[in-house]
Design an enzyme around this catalytic site. Structure first.
Site, short mmCIF file in Angstrom:
data_model
loop_
_atom_site.label_atom_id
_atom_site.label_comp_id
_atom_site.label_asym_id
_atom_site.label_seq_id
_atom_site.Cartn_x
_atom_site.Cartn_y
_atom_site.Cartn_z
N GLY A 1 0.72 -1.30 -0.05
CA GLY A 1 0.03 -0.02 -0.17
C GLY A 1 0.81 1.36 0.06
O GLY A 1 2.13 1.27 -0.29
N ALA B 1 2.00 3.13 2.44
CA ALA B 1 3.24 3.29 3.29
C ALA B 1 4.53 2.44 2.60
O ALA B 1 5.35 2.93 2.70
CB ALA B 1 2.86 2.50 4.67
N ASN C 1 -5.90 -1.66 1.02
CA ASN C 1 -6.75 -0.45 1.05
C ASN C 1 -6.45 0.80 0.78
O ASN C 1 -7.51 1.77 0.26
CB ASN C 1 -6.84 -0.47 2.69
CG ASN C 1 -7.81 -1.23 3.56
OD1 ASN C 1 -8.55 -2.02 2.75
ND2 ASN C 1 -7.70 -1.36 4.84
N SER C 2 -5.24 0.91 0.31
CA SER C 2 -4.72 2.30 -0.33
C SER C 2 -5.66 2.33 -1.70
O SER C 2 -5.78 3.59 -2.08
CB SER C 2 -3.30 2.32 -0.37
OG SER C 2 -2.71 2.40 0.82
N GLN D 1 -10.86 6.68 -1.01
CA GLN D 1 -11.41 7.73 -1.79
C GLN D 1 -11.19 9.39 -1.62
O GLN D 1 -11.06 10.13 -2.35
CB GLN D 1 -12.95 7.62 -1.59
CG GLN D 1 -13.57 6.28 -2.35
CD GLN D 1 -15.01 6.14 -2.11
OE1 GLN D 1 -15.63 7.13 -1.67
NE2 GLN D 1 -15.40 5.12 -2.47
N GLU E 1 -13.54 17.55 5.31
CA GLU E 1 -14.41 16.09 5.60
C GLU E 1 -14.45 16.32 7.21
O GLU E 1 -14.50 17.06 7.89
CB GLU E 1 -13.32 14.79 5.35
CG GLU E 1 -13.16 14.78 3.93
CD GLU E 1 -12.32 13.35 3.57
OE1 GLU E 1 -11.71 12.88 4.45
OE2 GLU E 1 -12.12 13.27 2.49
N ASP F 1 -3.46 -10.39 9.41
CA ASP F 1 -1.97 -11.32 9.36
C ASP F 1 -0.91 -10.71 9.92
O ASP F 1 -0.26 -11.57 10.83
CB ASP F 1 -1.81 -11.91 7.91
CG ASP F 1 -3.11 -12.61 7.29
OD1 ASP F 1 -3.86 -12.78 7.86
OD2 ASP F 1 -3.07 -12.44 5.83
N HIS G 1 -16.68 3.47 9.80
CA HIS G 1 -17.10 4.73 8.70
C HIS G 1 -18.60 4.84 8.86
O HIS G 1 -19.21 3.72 8.49
CB HIS G 1 -16.39 4.43 7.46
CG HIS G 1 -16.46 5.50 6.74
ND1 HIS G 1 -17.54 6.37 6.18
CD2 HIS G 1 -15.46 6.59 6.47
CE1 HIS G 1 -17.09 7.29 5.58
NE2 HIS G 1 -16.00 7.65 5.68
N ARG H 1 -15.99 10.65 13.25
CA ARG H 1 -16.62 9.34 12.84
C ARG H 1 -17.51 8.72 13.75
O ARG H 1 -18.35 8.07 13.47
CB ARG H 1 -15.69 8.56 11.97
CG ARG H 1 -15.37 9.30 10.54
CD ARG H 1 -14.20 8.56 10.10
NE ARG H 1 -13.76 8.74 8.53
CZ ARG H 1 -12.89 8.57 7.90
NH1 ARG H 1 -12.04 7.83 8.48
NH2 ARG H 1 -12.63 9.08 6.68
N HIS I 1 -13.87 0.27 9.44
CA HIS I 1 -12.96 0.88 8.45
C HIS I 1 -11.71 0.66 8.76
O HIS I 1 -10.96 0.77 7.88
CB HIS I 1 -13.65 2.67 8.46
CG HIS I 1 -13.13 3.32 7.59
ND1 HIS I 1 -12.98 2.94 6.03
CD2 HIS I 1 -12.26 4.65 7.60
CE1 HIS I 1 -12.39 4.00 5.34
NE2 HIS I 1 -12.13 4.86 6.22
N ARG J 1 -9.57 8.06 14.50
CA ARG J 1 -8.76 8.41 13.39
C ARG J 1 -9.58 9.75 12.89
O ARG J 1 -10.84 9.55 12.64
CB ARG J 1 -8.37 7.58 12.49
CG ARG J 1 -7.78 8.08 11.33
CD ARG J 1 -7.20 7.21 10.50
NE ARG J 1 -8.04 6.39 9.49
CZ ARG J 1 -8.62 6.90 8.49
NH1 ARG J 1 -8.25 8.28 8.20
NH2 ARG J 1 -9.40 5.95 7.89
#
Length: 540
Positions: A25, A27, A53-54, A58, A125, A220, A241, A287, A344, A379
């Site tokens: 991703g 990172a 997930n990256s 959106q 946001e 994992d 989310h 959130r 999320h 977050r």
């Protein structure tokens, strides 16, 4: 040198000294993009680089840019959303370094959405006090940023796809991580040694039936680290989310907070604005606040919709969401999108220091799998991509040329067996959704813990285990730890909401629940504690 041994051993590959990254991703790609040209980097990915997930992100990247915004204002928003559980020192540094990275991306042509004068369009946001969300392709920021970073990678970066990493390899004295064992698409078990191993494996969204996460996210990396004796923290803090597109009981994907940032309103079937009077920021509240409000509306029999009529040129601004609506047979001309909350992001993870080093030397963790202190108990929107960019770069800078003096060569053979529960993933998902979701209580958590502990498990060699058995084994083991944490923290804070303890408790301020080597402990983190005692933020 390569040699093959019996079926219940593994193929041993001796490879040159290098950085070994698990996951592909943002990172991981940030690390690879900043690694020295003379340092060979291998990136192992469970499927392909497109499965992360990256790629699904959106909203965008949060970073202060406008004249009336600042790093300090961004920090304050982050701490207020985090409910008094952030490490303010770590948060300020990540936000400041992240701004420099975003400005550099802007300077070098990263395709952020821009005005005709080439100024970036900045969205707003949930829980942000300013417009500071950099986005690309409207609602395709993650995919476009991943593609951009892959194009920038030097030739010393190698991808190995379809590699299901199983265990970490430690030095014979247990003091260092020196490699991993993985299973390839042919079912062969292969080991790779490395000067540094970096986990960038993401979170655990697939532990829940309704999630924004990629199908590969089953915890994992977290459980590999735990089995190697690495500290895990804050596993009770699980973010839901508020707005996933759900129609006819089927999940189609995320509806970004950016839609509400452009004026969309959460309403019930009668057109009642459901967030009115709940929070001063209404539809753009943090959130955890919005998710709980929507959950309660659903329990009262209401269907929640996102009224998008206030958003002009919706299809132009949100092409990904528009395609999801088409797939879900939602008529956008009617101006309503059916939504409900879903799992999320995991705020907790592998405990790391400011250079992303875990409690096991030689093992680093970046992105969602790590707990840096940035996110606290909840977050702030669009801080995840920012964190990934920063922590990936930090590891690359810390490792330098990746030549580590006196790197051990003798290794401790890892266990090649795993406990596979007599349990399907959908059953586990439903159990967690009932007792360890948006709202929890002691009775439900105790019942869940008993069900998990009473399950029969089969000791299975990795050579004989299917990919699905390995995933359910990791998900099951992680679910037990998460349940223990949620039961132990008898207060409500951020995303962790206990209906039987609905208030924050002073005794928990600055306290982290730590899992290591089969033990669970409560440890005071002075940097979290001092974030409140030395600040004037309202979250304290």
């Amino acid at each position: 040198m390569t040699f093959y041994v019996s079926r219940h051993m593994y193929t041993h590959k001796i490879m040159p000294t290098r950085i070994l990254v698990i996951g592909a991703g943002i990172a991981a790609l940030s690390l690879a993009a900043h690694a020295n040209d003379d340092c060979e980097v291998i990136i192992l990915t469970k499927t392909t680089p497109a499965d992360s997930n990256s790629m699904l992100a959106q909203g965008g990247i949060a970073s202060a840019y406008l004249p009336d915004d600042s790093v300090q204002q961004h920090l304050q928003d982050t701490l207020e959303a985090g409910a008094g559980h952030n490490d303010a020192i770590a948060s300020e540094a990540i936000i400041r370094e992240g701004k420099a990275i975003v400005l550099n991306l802007l300077k070098h042509g990263c395709p952020f959405d821009r005005s005709p004068s080439q100024q970036p369009y900045l969205g707003k946001e949930g829980a942000h006090s300013q417009n500071r969300i950099f986005h690309a392709g409207g609602d395709q920021t993650g995919r476009i940023l991943v593609q951009y970073l892959i194009q920038q990678l030097p030739k010393n970066i190698q991808f190995i796809e379809s590699a299901q990493v199983l265990e970490l390899i430690k030095s014979a004295d247990h003091q260092r991580c020196i490699g991993v064992v993985y299973k390839n698409s042919l079912g062969e078990l292969i080991s790779i040694k490395a000067d540094a191993v970096v986990l960038a494996t993401g979170g655990c969204g697939q532990l829940y039936p309704v999630t924004t996460n990629n199908k590969t996210l089953t915890g994992d990396g977290l459980m590999m680290a735990y089995r190697a004796g690495v500290k895990l923290v804050d596993l009770e803090f699980i973010q839901f989310h508020p707005t996933l597109l759900i129609n006819h009981h089927r999940v189609f994907g995320l509806v970004s907070e950016a839609v509400r940032g452009q004026g969309a309103i959460l309403e019930d079937e009668h057109g009642r604005a459901v967030m009115a009077g709940i929070h001063p920021m209404a539809d753009l509240a943090p959130r955890d606040v919005v998710a709980r409000a929507l959950q309660r509306e659903a329990l009262n029999g209401h269907q929640i919709y996102l009224n998008i009529r206030p958003v002009q040129h919706f299809r132009d601004h949100f092409p990904t969401i528009s395609k999801l609506c088409d797939q879900a047979q939602v008529n956008l001309d009617e101006g309503k999108i059916p939504v409900a909350p879903g799992m999320h992001f995991l705020m907790g993870g592998i405990a790391v220091d400011d250079n992303a080093q875990s409690s096991l030397p030689g093992l680093y963790a970046i992105g969602e799998v790590a707990c840096t202190g940035l996110h606290g108990a909840n977050r702030l929107a669009s801080n995840s991509l920012l964190e990934g960019l920063v922590t990936g770069k930090r590891v690359a800078m810390a490792l330098g040329t990746c030549q580590i003096a006196n790197s051990p060569t003798a290794e401790l053979s890892p266990s090649l067996q795993i406990e596979v529960p007599n349990l399907s993933l959908p059953t586990l998902q439903n159990w967690l959704n009932e007792a360890l979701a948006i709202e929890r209580n002691a009775a439900g958590l105790i019942a869940l813990s008993k069900k998990l502990e009473q399950l029969h498990c089969q000791i299975t060699h990795y050579a004989d285990a299917s990919p699905e058995q390995i995933e359910i084994a990791n998900a099951y083991a992680l679910a037990k730890l998460m349940t223990q944490s949620a039961l132990l923290r008898d207060e409500s804070r951020g995303s962790h909401y206990r209906t039987d303890s609905p208030q924050r408790c002073d005794k928990w301020q600055g306290q982290q629940i730590v899992h290591q080597r089969g033990r669970i402990s409560i440890v005071e983190n002075p940097r979290i504690l001092n974030s409140c005692t030395t600040s004037n933020f309202a979250h304290c």
